[in-house]
Scaffold this motif. Structure first.
Motif, PDB file in Angstrom:
ATOM      1  N   VAL B 100       0.837  -1.202   0.000  1.00 39.64           N
ATOM      2  CA  VAL B 100       0.000   0.000   0.000  1.00 39.64           C
ATOM      3  C   VAL B 100       0.875   1.255   0.000  1.00 39.64           C
ATOM      4  O   VAL B 100       0.680   2.189  -0.774  1.00 39.64           O
ATOM      5  CB  VAL B 100      -0.953  -0.015   1.223  1.00 39.64           C
ATOM      6  N   ARG B 104       1.841   4.137  -3.186  1.00 36.93           N
ATOM      7  CA  ARG B 104       1.704   5.592  -3.087  1.00 36.93           C
ATOM      8  C   ARG B 104       2.948   6.273  -3.634  1.00 36.93           C
ATOM      9  O   ARG B 104       2.922   7.409  -4.063  1.00 36.93           O
ATOM     10  CB  ARG B 104       1.485   5.999  -1.625  1.00 36.93           C
ATOM     11  N   PHE B 116     -13.226   6.449 -11.766  1.00 36.38           N
ATOM     12  CA  PHE B 116     -14.304   5.829 -10.986  1.00 36.38           C
ATOM     13  C   PHE B 116     -15.640   6.440 -11.404  1.00 36.38           C
ATOM     14  O   PHE B 116     -15.838   7.643 -11.283  1.00 36.38           O
ATOM     15  CB  PHE B 116     -14.074   6.035  -9.498  1.00 36.38           C
ATOM     16  N   THR B 118     -18.570   6.393 -10.144  1.00 39.03           N
ATOM     17  CA  THR B 118     -19.483   6.903  -9.122  1.00 39.03           C
ATOM     18  C   THR B 118     -19.008   8.230  -8.542  1.00 39.03           C
ATOM     19  O   THR B 118     -19.628   8.774  -7.638  1.00 39.03           O
ATOM     20  CB  THR B 118     -19.625   5.896  -7.964  1.00 39.03           C
ATOM     21  N   MET B 119     -17.873   8.721  -9.051  1.00 41.27           N
ATOM     22  CA  MET B 119     -17.327   9.951  -8.469  1.00 41.27           C
ATOM     23  C   MET B 119     -17.266  11.077  -9.489  1.00 41.27           C
ATOM     24  O   MET B 119     -17.146  10.846 -10.683  1.00 41.27           O
ATOM     25  CB  MET B 119     -15.901   9.691  -7.976  1.00 41.27           C
ATOM     26  N   ALA B 127      -9.267  10.955  -5.122  1.00 43.59           N
ATOM     27  CA  ALA B 127      -9.746   9.680  -4.561  1.00 43.59           C
ATOM     28  C   ALA B 127      -8.694   9.025  -3.663  1.00 43.59           C
ATOM     29  O   ALA B 127      -8.997   8.586  -2.553  1.00 43.59           O
ATOM     30  CB  ALA B 127     -10.143   8.727  -5.690  1.00 43.59           C
ATOM     31  N   GLY B 128      -7.461   8.995  -4.148  1.00 42.20           N
ATOM     32  CA  GLY B 128      -6.399   8.340  -3.381  1.00 42.20           C
ATOM     33  C   GLY B 128      -6.169   9.012  -2.035  1.00 42.20           C
ATOM     34  O   GLY B 128      -5.946   8.345  -1.029  1.00 42.20           O
ATOM     35  N   MET B 131      -9.554   8.678   0.309  1.00 38.12           N
ATOM     36  CA  MET B 131      -9.775   7.346   0.865  1.00 38.12           C
ATOM     37  C   MET B 131      -8.693   6.942   1.843  1.00 38.12           C
ATOM     38  O   MET B 131      -8.807   5.942   2.525  1.00 38.12           O
ATOM     39  CB  MET B 131      -9.885   6.328  -0.254  1.00 38.12           C
ATOM     40  N   ASN B 132      -7.633   7.706   1.885  1.00 39.36           N
ATOM     41  CA  ASN B 132      -6.632   7.419   2.904  1.00 39.36           C
ATOM     42  C   ASN B 132      -6.753   8.379   4.076  1.00 39.36           C
ATOM     43  O   ASN B 132      -5.831   8.560   4.850  1.00 39.36           O
ATOM     44  CB  ASN B 132      -5.241   7.444   2.297  1.00 39.36           C
ATOM     45  N   GLY B 133      -7.914   9.024   4.175  1.00 37.54           N
ATOM     46  CA  GLY B 133      -8.216   9.784   5.379  1.00 37.54           C
ATOM     47  C   GLY B 133      -7.852  11.250   5.324  1.00 37.54           C
ATOM     48  O   GLY B 133      -7.965  11.962   6.315  1.00 37.54           O
ATOM     49  N   ARG B 135      -8.773  14.792   4.754  1.00 38.07           N
ATOM     50  CA  ARG B 135     -10.099  15.383   4.648  1.00 38.07           C
ATOM     51  C   ARG B 135     -10.127  16.923   4.617  1.00 38.07           C
ATOM     52  O   ARG B 135     -11.188  17.513   4.616  1.00 38.07           O
ATOM     53  CB  ARG B 135     -10.984  14.918   5.815  1.00 38.07           C
ATOM     54  N   ARG B 180      -5.129  11.855 -11.317  1.00 36.93           N
ATOM     55  CA  ARG B 180      -5.433  11.083 -10.109  1.00 36.93           C
ATOM     56  C   ARG B 180      -4.167  10.447  -9.547  1.00 36.93           C
ATOM     57  O   ARG B 180      -3.960  10.400  -8.339  1.00 36.93           O
ATOM     58  CB  ARG B 180      -6.446  10.001 -10.505  1.00 36.93           C
ATOM     59  N   THR B 181      -3.314   9.987 -10.464  1.00 34.98           N
ATOM     60  CA  THR B 181      -2.059   9.370 -10.042  1.00 34.98           C
ATOM     61  C   THR B 181      -1.110  10.417  -9.464  1.00 34.98           C
ATOM     62  O   THR B 181      -0.469  10.190  -8.438  1.00 34.98           O
ATOM     63  CB  THR B 181      -1.412   8.654 -11.245  1.00 34.98           C
ATOM     64  N   VAL B 184      -1.560  11.888  -5.659  1.00 33.78           N
ATOM     65  CA  VAL B 184      -1.033  11.169  -4.487  1.00 33.78           C
ATOM     66  C   VAL B 184       0.425  11.541  -4.246  1.00 33.78           C
ATOM     67  O   VAL B 184       1.023  11.201  -3.234  1.00 33.78           O
ATOM     68  CB  VAL B 184      -1.187   9.639  -4.702  1.00 33.78           C
TER      69      VAL B 184
END
Lengths: 287, 271
Positions: B100, B104, B116, B118-119, B127-128, B131-133, B135, B180-181, B184
């Motif tokens: 994991v 990254r 994705f 749904t987003m 997203a990355g 989803m890793n918190g 916020r 997106r890549t 991160v």
């Protein structure tokens, strides 16, 4: 050349005719499929509409011979029963389905899949007996909880298999995209895969809930029924289906009529449930 | 005595060489073999990937290019592969790192654009992180803009960041996946035929982008398109039947390759 053309035109017309005949049979089959549903709707509405009034939704059943009254206890009872069933059955079903699809490519997975299929074929009355043994006997009396457990067992196979199939439809590339972003596998599964498959899973949940809401047999051994107002899940509880069973087999005309109304209300309830679910799960984006 | 001094200076030179080596090389692959079940798909690959350069990997279908790329960020495990030998990222063995954490640092762009569905566009970019918190909304907003600008997509989507990520064109989707890549903040970006599903104009945009991105990232790109390899890369590696046939400067590779096999492939005589 002429001969070939004639031969061609013969096969051509034969093909056309066969096509029309097959189309006719398919169409006829489709009609036969919807006839029972139309009849059910027609009879329940025409027979049940007479007693469908505010009292039916607000009052308790009256003793034999006394006209009027309603089935508010049974409506609330049915909602409580499918609520308990859903509270147990939905999480278990979704998680089992997720397990089968994402981690179940082994012998244990195949076993679970096979047993789930067997479970979906078990007659509901047998499930009622199982819940009777598991919950009613240890508690020493009938209860809404026991009914909920029976309904949960009935829901689980439907929800599990739908979840599994829906998750399998999510392209592998989304999982890879998630993992390649350094998102842990469980988060990828829950926040990407389940989210993408959510609409289909919701359909499975709805099928499970609707089936559970329409069950009578397992409730006879578990929730039993109750002529009074009760929302205590540790006590026997009324349900629409058990009322339909009792009232329709009773030798009193007004009970028979009320059974029709109960059937109509049950159908309306399930349709409403379906509608609410569609609204909740409507996604922001067309997928 | 004389002998000893000689030896010492030799050791010192070797140490110096290793130092230089590790400074310049982001990734060091040694004796890498990869297997799917009992099938050996990579045979003793040894190659170094220099930092902040573009390395292209070419070769006919089934030669192990994608497997090689995937083993660098351990995505081969997802499809059931195993490897032997070693891959070092800044001197650390990737097989000993947490996958994991590793992913990254080493991001990946796939052949088919896979935002994705749904987003929204904005949520796809972060997203990355989300989803890793992570916020912090304000910071996320800044990252969305920065990543989309870096991916040369900002001007095209800035007015509809809340639309679905799946409703833009294929070329835009692929640049969204690159954004997106990037978001991160990886050190290395792996690209598995990133333009093969795109039209010529979108391909040109992605290629330009790769050229920009190498200022900040080390890039390894698998491609079927020889011209693309020649255009975007600094170094090119030619794989054939699971073996690394030749690895050198791109210019040299396409003008005067050492091996006959390489020349035959590049000129289209086989593959």
């Amino acid at each position: 050349m002429e001969v070939i053309n004639k031969a061609k035109s013969f096969t051509y017309y034969r093909r056309k005719v066969v096509n029309i005949i097959m189309l006719f049979f398919s169409f006829a089959a489709a009609i036969i499929t919807i006839i029972p549903l139309i009849l059910i709707f027609y009879y329940t509405i025409s027979q049940g509409i007479a007693h469908l009034n505010v009292d039916f939704f607000t009052k308790l059943p009256t003793p034999v011979g006394e006209p009027g009254g309603g089935m508010v206890n049974a409506i609330v009872g049915t909602l409580i029963l499918i609520g308990i069933g859903g509270a147990i059955g939905i999480p278990v079903g979704i998680m089992t389905g997720t397990y089968l699809s994402e981690f179940g490519k082994n012998k244990f997975g195949s076993l679970v899949r096979f047993l789930t299929d067997v479970l979906s074929g078990v007659p509901s009355i047998v499930v009622g007996v199982v819940a009777y043994t598991l919950v009613v006997i240890p508690m020493k009396h009938f209860s809404a909880l026991a009914g909920g457990v029976a309904l949960a067992i009935l829901m689980i196979p439907t929800i599990t298999r739908t979840t599994e199939e829906m998750i399998k439809l999510v392209p592998h590339s989304y999982r890879e995209a998630g993992l390649a972003l350094g998102i842990p596998k469980w988060k990828t599964t829950v926040m990407i895969v389940l989210k993408t498959a959510w609409k289909g899973i919701a359909t499975g949940i709805l099928l499970g809930l609707s089936r559970a809401a329409g069950e009578t047999a397992p409730l006879l051994f578990t929730a039993l029924g109750n002529r009074f107002w009760s929302t205590n899940i540790f006590q026997p509880i009324a349900s629409l289906t058990v009322y339909i069973y009792e009232y329709s087999t009773a030798p009193f005309k007004d009970w028979n009529d009320q059974a029709w109304t109960a059937a109509l209300v049950l159908i309306i309830l399930i349709s409403l449930l379906s509608l609410i679910f569609r609204i909740i799960t409507r996604s922001k984006y067309k997928t | 005595m004389d002998m000893k001094i000689h030896e010492q200076s030799e050791v010192a030179a070797a140490v110096e060489e290793i130092k230089v080596h590790s400074r310049e090389n982001k990734i060091s692959v040694k004796d890498l073999c990869a297997y799917f079940g009992k099938t050996k798909v990579l045979k003793n690959i040894t190659m170094d990937i220099p930092s902040k350069k573009v390395v292209a990997i070419i070769g006919p279908s089934g030669c192990g290019k994608s497997t090689f790329l995937r083993s660098i960020n351990r995505m081969h495990e997802v499809v059931g592969g195993t490897i032997t030998g070693s891959i070092l990222l800044d001197g650390e063995d990737v097989m000993k790192l947490d996958p994991v954490y590793l992913r990254r640092k080493i991001g990946m762009v796939f052949q088919k654009p896979n935002p994705f569905p749904t987003m929204s566009i904005a949520n796809n970019v972060v997203a990355g992180l989300k989803m890793n918190g992570f916020r912090n909304k304000k910071a996320l907003k800044g990252i969305v803009e920065k990543a989309l600008k870096q991916a040369a997509l900002w001007d095209e989507v800035k007015d509809n960041l809340n639309d679905s990520g799946a409703n833009i064109s294929g070329g835009q989707q692929q640049r969204l996946c690159i954004a997106r890549t990037i978001a991160v903040n990886p050190e290395v970006i792996l690209m598995d035929e990133p333009a093969s599903a795109l039209d010529p104009i979108s391909t040109a945009k992605v290629e330009e982008l790769i050229f920009e991105l190498k200022k900040d990232f080390t890039i390894i790109i698998v491609t079927h398109n020889m011209q693309q390899a020649a255009r975007v890369s600094d170094y090119t590696a030619f794989f054939y039947m699971g073996e690394l046939v030749e690895y050198s400067d791109t210019k040299k590779m396409f003008t005067a390759p050492d091996k006959k096999q390489t020349e035959d492939y590049i000129t289209g005589r086989f593959g």
